[in-house]
Scaffold this motif. Structure first.
Motif, PDB file in Angstrom:
ATOM      1  N   VAL A 142       0.693  -1.298  -0.037  1.00  0.00           N
ATOM      2  CA  VAL A 142       0.000   0.066  -0.150  1.00  0.00           C
ATOM      3  C   VAL A 142       0.944   1.209  -0.133  1.00  0.00           C
ATOM      4  O   VAL A 142       0.764   2.189  -0.945  1.00  0.00           O
ATOM      5  N   LEU A 143       1.897   1.216   0.838  1.00  0.00           N
ATOM      6  CA  LEU A 143       2.950   2.397   1.091  1.00  0.00           C
ATOM      7  C   LEU A 143       3.558   2.835  -0.244  1.00  0.00           C
ATOM      8  O   LEU A 143       3.963   3.530  -0.560  1.00  0.00           O
ATOM      9  N   ARG A 144       4.154   1.579  -0.866  1.00  0.00           N
ATOM     10  CA  ARG A 144       4.787   1.584  -2.003  1.00  0.00           C
ATOM     11  C   ARG A 144       4.049   1.834  -3.179  1.00  0.00           C
ATOM     12  O   ARG A 144       4.283   2.715  -3.978  1.00  0.00           O
ATOM     13  N   TYR A 145       3.042   1.145  -3.508  1.00  0.00           N
ATOM     14  CA  TYR A 145       2.424   1.281  -4.844  1.00  0.00           C
ATOM     15  C   TYR A 145       0.882   1.894  -4.831  1.00  0.00           C
ATOM     16  O   TYR A 145       0.440   2.429  -5.680  1.00  0.00           O
ATOM     17  N   GLY A 146       0.485   2.197  -3.537  1.00  0.00           N
ATOM     18  CA  GLY A 146      -0.888   2.808  -3.520  1.00  0.00           C
ATOM     19  C   GLY A 146      -1.039   4.216  -2.662  1.00  0.00           C
ATOM     20  O   GLY A 146      -1.952   4.450  -2.163  1.00  0.00           O
ATOM     21  N   LEU A 147       0.089   4.912  -2.732  1.00  0.00           N
ATOM     22  CA  LEU A 147       0.170   6.044  -2.028  1.00  0.00           C
ATOM     23  C   LEU A 147      -0.836   7.131  -2.671  1.00  0.00           C
ATOM     24  O   LEU A 147      -1.537   8.040  -1.839  1.00  0.00           O
ATOM     25  N   SER A 148      -1.262   6.768  -3.972  1.00  0.00           N
ATOM     26  CA  SER A 148      -2.325   7.898  -4.540  1.00  0.00           C
ATOM     27  C   SER A 148      -3.648   7.542  -3.870  1.00  0.00           C
ATOM     28  O   SER A 148      -4.693   8.410  -3.901  1.00  0.00           O
TER      29      SER A 148
ATOM     30  N   GLN B 188       8.141   8.236 -11.101  1.00  0.00           N
ATOM     31  CA  GLN B 188       7.018   7.165 -11.056  1.00  0.00           C
ATOM     32  C   GLN B 188       6.546   6.592  -9.326  1.00  0.00           C
ATOM     33  O   GLN B 188       7.522   6.501  -8.593  1.00  0.00           O
ATOM     34  N   TRP B 189       5.417   6.466  -9.334  1.00  0.00           N
ATOM     35  CA  TRP B 189       4.789   5.979  -8.113  1.00  0.00           C
ATOM     36  C   TRP B 189       5.793   5.092  -7.601  1.00  0.00           C
ATOM     37  O   TRP B 189       6.044   4.155  -8.388  1.00  0.00           O
ATOM     38  N   GLY B 190       6.011   4.773  -6.308  1.00  0.00           N
ATOM     39  CA  GLY B 190       6.881   3.594  -5.800  1.00  0.00           C
ATOM     40  C   GLY B 190       8.255   3.704  -6.263  1.00  0.00           C
ATOM     41  O   GLY B 190       8.639   2.416  -5.734  1.00  0.00           O
ATOM     42  N   ALA B 191       8.822   4.454  -6.651  1.00  0.00           N
ATOM     43  CA  ALA B 191      10.198   4.604  -7.317  1.00  0.00           C
ATOM     44  C   ALA B 191      10.947   5.587  -6.241  1.00  0.00           C
ATOM     45  O   ALA B 191      10.609   6.426  -5.868  1.00  0.00           O
ATOM     46  N   VAL B 192      12.218   5.132  -5.925  1.00  0.00           N
ATOM     47  CA  VAL B 192      13.204   5.993  -5.238  1.00  0.00           C
ATOM     48  C   VAL B 192      13.382   7.228  -6.192  1.00  0.00           C
ATOM     49  O   VAL B 192      13.528   7.114  -7.442  1.00  0.00           O
ATOM     50  N   GLY B 193      13.530   8.348  -5.716  1.00  0.00           N
ATOM     51  CA  GLY B 193      13.558   9.631  -6.368  1.00  0.00           C
ATOM     52  C   GLY B 193      12.161  10.273  -6.442  1.00  0.00           C
ATOM     53  O   GLY B 193      12.284  11.346  -7.115  1.00  0.00           O
ATOM     54  N   CYS B 194      11.341   9.425  -6.658  1.00  0.00           N
ATOM     55  CA  CYS B 194       9.849  10.209  -6.927  1.00  0.00           C
ATOM     56  C   CYS B 194       9.371  11.358  -5.902  1.00  0.00           C
ATOM     57  O   CYS B 194       9.775  11.194  -4.655  1.00  0.00           O
ATOM     58  N   VAL B 195       8.906  12.314  -6.504  1.00  0.00           N
ATOM     59  CA  VAL B 195       8.367  13.468  -5.487  1.00  0.00           C
ATOM     60  C   VAL B 195       6.883  13.373  -5.339  1.00  0.00           C
ATOM     61  O   VAL B 195       6.273  13.415  -6.308  1.00  0.00           O
ATOM     62  N   ILE B 196       6.447  13.520  -3.999  1.00  0.00           N
ATOM     63  CA  ILE B 196       4.855  13.345  -3.859  1.00  0.00           C
ATOM     64  C   ILE B 196       4.606  14.708  -3.125  1.00  0.00           C
ATOM     65  O   ILE B 196       5.458  15.068  -2.349  1.00  0.00           O
ATOM     66  N   CYS B 197       3.393  15.426  -3.474  1.00  0.00           N
ATOM     67  CA  CYS B 197       2.993  16.526  -2.861  1.00  0.00           C
ATOM     68  C   CYS B 197       1.838  16.197  -2.092  1.00  0.00           C
ATOM     69  O   CYS B 197       0.730  15.680  -2.428  1.00  0.00           O
ATOM     70  N   TRP B 198       1.888  16.336  -0.444  1.00  0.00           N
ATOM     71  CA  TRP B 198       0.795  15.775   0.273  1.00  0.00           C
ATOM     72  C   TRP B 198       0.003  17.069   0.819  1.00  0.00           C
ATOM     73  O   TRP B 198       0.703  18.133   1.193  1.00  0.00           O
ATOM     74  N   ASN B 199      -1.202  17.068   0.831  1.00  0.00           N
ATOM     75  CA  ASN B 199      -2.094  18.147   1.663  1.00  0.00           C
ATOM     76  C   ASN B 199      -2.649  17.570   2.743  1.00  0.00           C
ATOM     77  O   ASN B 199      -3.349  16.226   2.770  1.00  0.00           O
TER      78      ASN B 199
ATOM     79  N   ILE C  60      10.734  10.044  -1.903  1.00  0.00           N
ATOM     80  CA  ILE C  60      11.317   8.503  -1.568  1.00  0.00           C
ATOM     81  C   ILE C  60      12.772   8.418  -1.888  1.00  0.00           C
ATOM     82  O   ILE C  60      13.147   8.561  -3.083  1.00  0.00           O
ATOM     83  N   SER C  61      13.427   8.384  -0.737  1.00  0.00           N
ATOM     84  CA  SER C  61      14.858   8.214  -0.826  1.00  0.00           C
ATOM     85  C   SER C  61      15.440   6.983  -0.691  1.00  0.00           C
ATOM     86  O   SER C  61      16.505   6.507  -1.031  1.00  0.00           O
TER      87      SER C  61
ATOM     88  N   LEU D 187      10.844  -1.574   4.312  1.00  0.00           N
ATOM     89  CA  LEU D 187      11.148  -0.436   4.688  1.00  0.00           C
ATOM     90  C   LEU D 187      10.999   0.635   3.764  1.00  0.00           C
ATOM     91  O   LEU D 187      11.526   0.382   2.550  1.00  0.00           O
ATOM     92  N   MET D 188      10.473   1.722   3.928  1.00  0.00           N
ATOM     93  CA  MET D 188      10.714   2.855   3.094  1.00  0.00           C
ATOM     94  C   MET D 188      11.193   4.195   3.730  1.00  0.00           C
ATOM     95  O   MET D 188      10.942   4.326   4.788  1.00  0.00           O
ATOM     96  N   GLU D 189      11.879   5.068   3.134  1.00  0.00           N
ATOM     97  CA  GLU D 189      12.239   6.342   3.886  1.00  0.00           C
ATOM     98  C   GLU D 189      11.523   7.619   2.828  1.00  0.00           C
ATOM     99  O   GLU D 189      11.832   7.439   1.697  1.00  0.00           O
ATOM    100  N   PHE D 190      11.041   8.489   3.663  1.00  0.00           N
ATOM    101  CA  PHE D 190      10.481   9.822   2.864  1.00  0.00           C
ATOM    102  C   PHE D 190      11.310  10.764   3.514  1.00  0.00           C
ATOM    103  O   PHE D 190      11.245  11.150   4.498  1.00  0.00           O
ATOM    104  N   LYS D 191      11.968  11.694   2.654  1.00  0.00           N
ATOM    105  CA  LYS D 191      12.720  13.086   3.049  1.00  0.00           C
ATOM    106  C   LYS D 191      11.591  14.196   2.335  1.00  0.00           C
ATOM    107  O   LYS D 191      11.398  14.143   1.241  1.00  0.00           O
ATOM    108  N   VAL D 192      11.248  15.096   3.667  1.00  0.00           N
ATOM    109  CA  VAL D 192      10.551  16.169   3.240  1.00  0.00           C
ATOM    110  C   VAL D 192      11.901  17.256   2.490  1.00  0.00           C
ATOM    111  O   VAL D 192      12.662  17.526   3.101  1.00  0.00           O
TER     112      VAL D 192
END
Length: 154
Positions: free
Chosen positions: A23-29, A48-59, A73-74, A82-87
């Motif tokens: 869900v967190l890797r491929y279903g963030l949308s 690309q969703w679920g790939a290292v380097g993708c940038v996501i904007c959250w509200n 996603i770093s 495990l996944m790491e997200f950097k603001v």
């Protein structure tokens, strides 16, 4: 009181660890549908969703305030779920010079760890942001079957 800190929180989940990771890797949308009180929007900005380097904007809503954050996603470690997200931009950068959140799912437990550096000593520790991640986790655990294609794996 130091400017750098690290905090963690464990949340027990009922769904399968692999499914939660998916869900967190491929279903963030879909997260805004799974946790609508907290997340008002989640958009892919770059990559690309679920790939290292993708940038996501959250509200999102935290402490009764609307916020925007861009995260990259770093790290993705499939073996250890495990996944790491950097603001990298947004409202949080007013209070924090750096903010990294890491999640890992194992043994029906999700562990969120946040590492941060505050802009000054008057900035409170991000306890409310850690609680926000815990709420989103519980919402995903309860509502994950609403994501087409993932519910069949449960």
């Amino acid at each position: 009181m130091g400017l750098r800190g690290k905090e963690s929180k464990q949340i027990e989940i009922k769904c399968d660890d692999n499914l939660f990771f998916e869900v967190l890797r491929y279903g963030l949308s879909h997260v805004s549908k799974l946790s609508p009180e907290t997340i008002q929007g989640c958009d892919l900005v770059e990559g690309q969703w679920g790939a290292v380097g993708c940038v996501i904007c959250w509200n999102f809503n935290c402490d009764g305030k609307e916020n925007v954050a861009k995260e990259m996603i770093s790290v993705i470690d499939e073996k250890n779920r495990l996944m790491e997200f950097k603001v990298i931009e947004g409202d949080m950068m007013k209070a924090y010079k750096s903010f990294v959140s890491t999640f890992q799912s194992a043994n029906n437990t999700v562990t969120w760890t946040i590492e941060y550096e505050k802009t000054n000593e008057n900035v409170p520790n991000p306890t409310s942001l850690l609680e926000l991640l815990a709420k989103i986790t519980r919402d995903i655990d309860i509502n994950h079957q609403a994501i087409p294609g993932l519910a069949a794996n449960n």
